[in-house]
Write an enzyme that holds these catalytic residues in place. Structure first.
Site, mmCIF file in Angstrom:
data_model
loop_
_atom_site.group_PDB
_atom_site.id
_atom_site.type_symbol
_atom_site.label_atom_id
_atom_site.label_comp_id
_atom_site.label_asym_id
_atom_site.label_seq_id
_atom_site.Cartn_x
_atom_site.Cartn_y
_atom_site.Cartn_z
ATOM 1 N N TYR A 42 0.967 -1.362 -0.151
ATOM 2 C CA TYR A 42 -0.023 -0.037 -0.024
ATOM 3 C C TYR A 42 0.905 1.269 0.092
ATOM 4 O O TYR A 42 1.364 1.565 1.044
ATOM 5 C CB TYR A 42 -0.799 -0.029 1.263
ATOM 6 C CG TYR A 42 -2.201 1.028 0.979
ATOM 7 C CD1 TYR A 42 -3.244 0.505 0.547
ATOM 8 C CD2 TYR A 42 -2.034 2.201 1.794
ATOM 9 C CE1 TYR A 42 -4.139 1.414 0.348
ATOM 10 C CE2 TYR A 42 -3.286 2.969 1.414
ATOM 11 C CZ TYR A 42 -4.178 2.780 0.891
ATOM 12 O OH TYR A 42 -5.102 3.579 0.776
ATOM 13 N N TYR A 72 -4.424 6.459 -7.578
ATOM 14 C CA TYR A 72 -4.900 6.116 -6.096
ATOM 15 C C TYR A 72 -6.212 5.407 -6.249
ATOM 16 O O TYR A 72 -7.248 6.336 -6.464
ATOM 17 C CB TYR A 72 -4.733 7.170 -5.097
ATOM 18 C CG TYR A 72 -5.158 6.805 -3.744
ATOM 19 C CD1 TYR A 72 -4.041 6.348 -2.956
ATOM 20 C CD2 TYR A 72 -6.215 7.082 -3.360
ATOM 21 C CE1 TYR A 72 -4.214 5.831 -1.632
ATOM 22 C CE2 TYR A 72 -6.537 6.834 -2.166
ATOM 23 C CZ TYR A 72 -5.332 6.232 -1.165
ATOM 24 O OH TYR A 72 -5.583 5.917 0.088
#
Ligand SMILES: [Zn+2]
Lengths: 173, 418
Positions: free
Chosen positions: B299, B349
């Site tokens: 992440y 994103y």
């Protein structure tokens, strides 16, 4: 009693139901830092909560805590997100390990109290002061007055303490 | 530095290889999408179902996560004519993707659903920005935010930065080591036609970009985009009938990762994050260890979140993450490439789902790139990772996805090629 106030142009709002924060900030307004002490395990906690994060007991009492400690970590904000802070960059957000209850209940625990670096008068620190502070810097609590019943606990250099020769700062400067 | 006491774990090993991800889909990664999140989600879900070779009527479960910035599962299901047996929209973030895969598996295991879609749709550039700007930034400050936002401490970057500062202090991690994550992910993105940023940048470029909040430079932060992303989960038997080679789920974890989770760093070493606790479940229930993994999907909301997760999930020793992310290991052609699509830092994103999608494609040996497709429908990979080239990891059999939301929660998943 609910509190609505403005700090640096930023609206702050504590409603009637938020009894923990009302109590916390009422003490701060008197420039007297208090935290909840668990009625069962005796540990202090921050920020205010309804139950003890260490033993889940609902019982607690407010007790005075000394506002001194050392910077555990920090960030130096250059690009403000909060509009209220845009005219105050760069500003420091400090995580301060209180001397009280440091290393309890475990060696990696401490009461880590958030705040900005401010002048002794409680105003956000000017850039030359920001550049002096890093991990290890000794700080003492002061308050930024906002409204009756509301002041924010903050941190300023502890002039009376012996400071590290060079507190740890982000290396790329 | 010694680590805090471990806690009890439950590791459901009998679920290993019992479920599969059979479809993946997304929209373009855009700025100024000109679409609602409902439209973005609908296209992503439709693409994922089509990728699986299924029909909307095959789907009977839908899960999504958001932070008040998206549409809801029942709307998408309605638009695609689905009749769901179960739906759930959670308030979620970076640790939601893999946790919801676990929930999907549980729903199927319980007999409540047969095929579950998970989606995330967001106008993350043109509407609500995760970076925190816009109307939401100026909203009244109350409750717990009185102890964060009132200090100008509110965006993800601002909230996480003390973790990284302390890591540098504890372990001597250097800015240029962490900046290598961006440089490497940008190399990967240059081989990904879907990536929003495809330009390769150097460590020096990262360090020369303006400071957002120390230690984060602009290029240490991910790229905010508008997009929808979706994956389809079903059982391993059903997966045999789907379009692609099976991608089996070996293990998944969604764990409140510190015994006492908080955003004020009261507990444990602040430079230790989610993976340190989540890995106690992830590796035992996957039956493999970090040394077995061929590619990781971390992440990368910020360069350093990649480093911290890889360290805490055990890909290197605690404190050696700076070396691990800068010594070539995580680069395409290296021992264990990370975020081969460019991830959040470069591709776009989307709160974690795009790295799952990428790893599914890696395990199908079909990471879409410049390599030609043969008459049998399979790609002829060159494994030439120069700019504009291939991005398929050679012999990719096992991947790990690491999801992060904050220092207190984490989720992760191991997948394998059948
Ligand atoms: Zn207690």
């Amino acid at each position: 009693m609910a509190i609505q106030a403005t700090y640096l142009g930023m609206p702050l709002d504590i409603n009637d139901l938020d009894v923990e924060n009302l109590a916390y900030f009422k003490h701060c307004a008197a420039h007297d830092f208090h935290l909840q002490r668990c009625g069962a395990c005796g540990l202090l906690r921050y920020p205010p909560t309804t139950a003890c994060p260490w033993c889940a007991s609902p019982k607690s009492e407010w007790i005075a805590v000394e506002g001194r400690g050392a910077v555990h970590s920090y960030t130096e904000v250059h690009h403000a997100i909060q509009p209220a802070f845009r005219n105050h960059t760069p500003y420091l957000v400090l995580l301060v390990d209180l001397d009280t209850q440091r290393g309890k209940p475990g060696e990696h625990e401490a009461l880590r109290v958030v705040g900005n670096l401010v002048t002794p008068q409680g105003r956000l620190a000017p850039p030359e002061m920001v550049r002096r502070v890093g991990i290890g810097t000794r700080v003492r609590m002061v308050f930024s007055d906002v409204a009756p019943g509301l002041a924010l606990p903050q941190w300023t250099l502890d002039e009376g303490a012996s400071q590290p020769a060079s507190p740890w700062r982000y290396p790329q400067e | 530095m010694t680590m805090p006491n471990e806690t009890d774990t439950t590791s459901p090993k009998h679920l290993c290889d019992k479920y599969a991800i059979v479809g993946v889909g997304e929209t373009a990664y855009m700025r100024g999408s000109g679409m609602t999140t409902r439209a973005l989600g609908t296209w992503a879900v439709r693409n994922a179902i089509e990728d699986a070779g299924l029909e909307p009527s095959d789907v009977d479960g839908m899960l999504s996560y958001q932070s008040g910035d998206s549409t809801f599962a029942p709307f998408i299901a309605g638009d695609l004519g689905m009749r769901l047996n179960f739906y759930m929209d959670v308030f979620g973030g970076g640790s939601s993707t893999e946790a919801l895969v676990g929930l999907a598996m549980g729903l199927i295991e319980a007999g409540m659903c047969k095929v579950v879609v998970i989606f995330r749709a967001m106008n993350g550039f043109s509407q609500v920005r995760i970076g925190g700007t816009g109307a939401r930034a100026a909203a009244p400050v109350s409750g717990d935010m009185l102890h964060s936002r009132a200090y100008g401490w509110q965006s993800a970057g601002q909230m996480f930065s003390p973790t990284f500062m302390r890591h540098m202090y504890d372990y001597g991690t250097r800015p240029e080591q962490v900046a290598a994550v961006k440089a490497i992910h940008s190399e990967h993105a240059s081989n990904n036609p879907k990536a929003f940023y495809r330009k390769r940048v150097s460590v020096a470029d990262v360090l020369a970009s303006r400071i957002i909040c120390k230690p984060l430079h602009l290029l240490d932060c991910c790229v905010e985009t508008d997009n929808g992303t979706a994956i389809v989960v079903t059982n391993a038997e059903r997966a045999r009938d789907c379009r692609h080679p099976r991608v089996l789920i070996r293990g998944v974890v969604g764990r409140c990762s510190k015994p006492r989770m908080d955003m004020h760093y009261q507990h444990g070493p602040v430079s230790t994050v989610a993976g340190h606790y989540a890995r106690e479940i992830l590796w035992p229930n996957s039956g493999v260890g970090p040394e077995d993994i061929d590619a990781t999907g971390s992440y990368d909301a910020f360069t350093f979140t990649t480093m911290l997760q890889l360290e805490d999930y055990g890909f290197c020793k605690k404190g050696e993450g700076g070396d691990y992310v800068s010594d070539g290991t995580i680069r395409l052609g290296g021992r264990r490439p990370n975020n081969t699509s460019g991830g959040h830092l470069c591709e776009g994103y989307t709160h974690g789902l795009n790295m799952v999608i990428e790893n599914v494609r890696q395990l199908r040996h079909d990471a879409d790139d410049s390599c030609p497709v043969g008459p049998d429908g399979r790609r002829r990979h060159t494994y030439d990772y120069r700019e504009g080239g291939c991005r398929q990891v050679r012999n990719c059999e096992l991947t790990a996805n690491l999801g992060w939301a904050n220092p207190g929660t984490g989720s992760a998943m191991v997948m394998r090629r059948d």
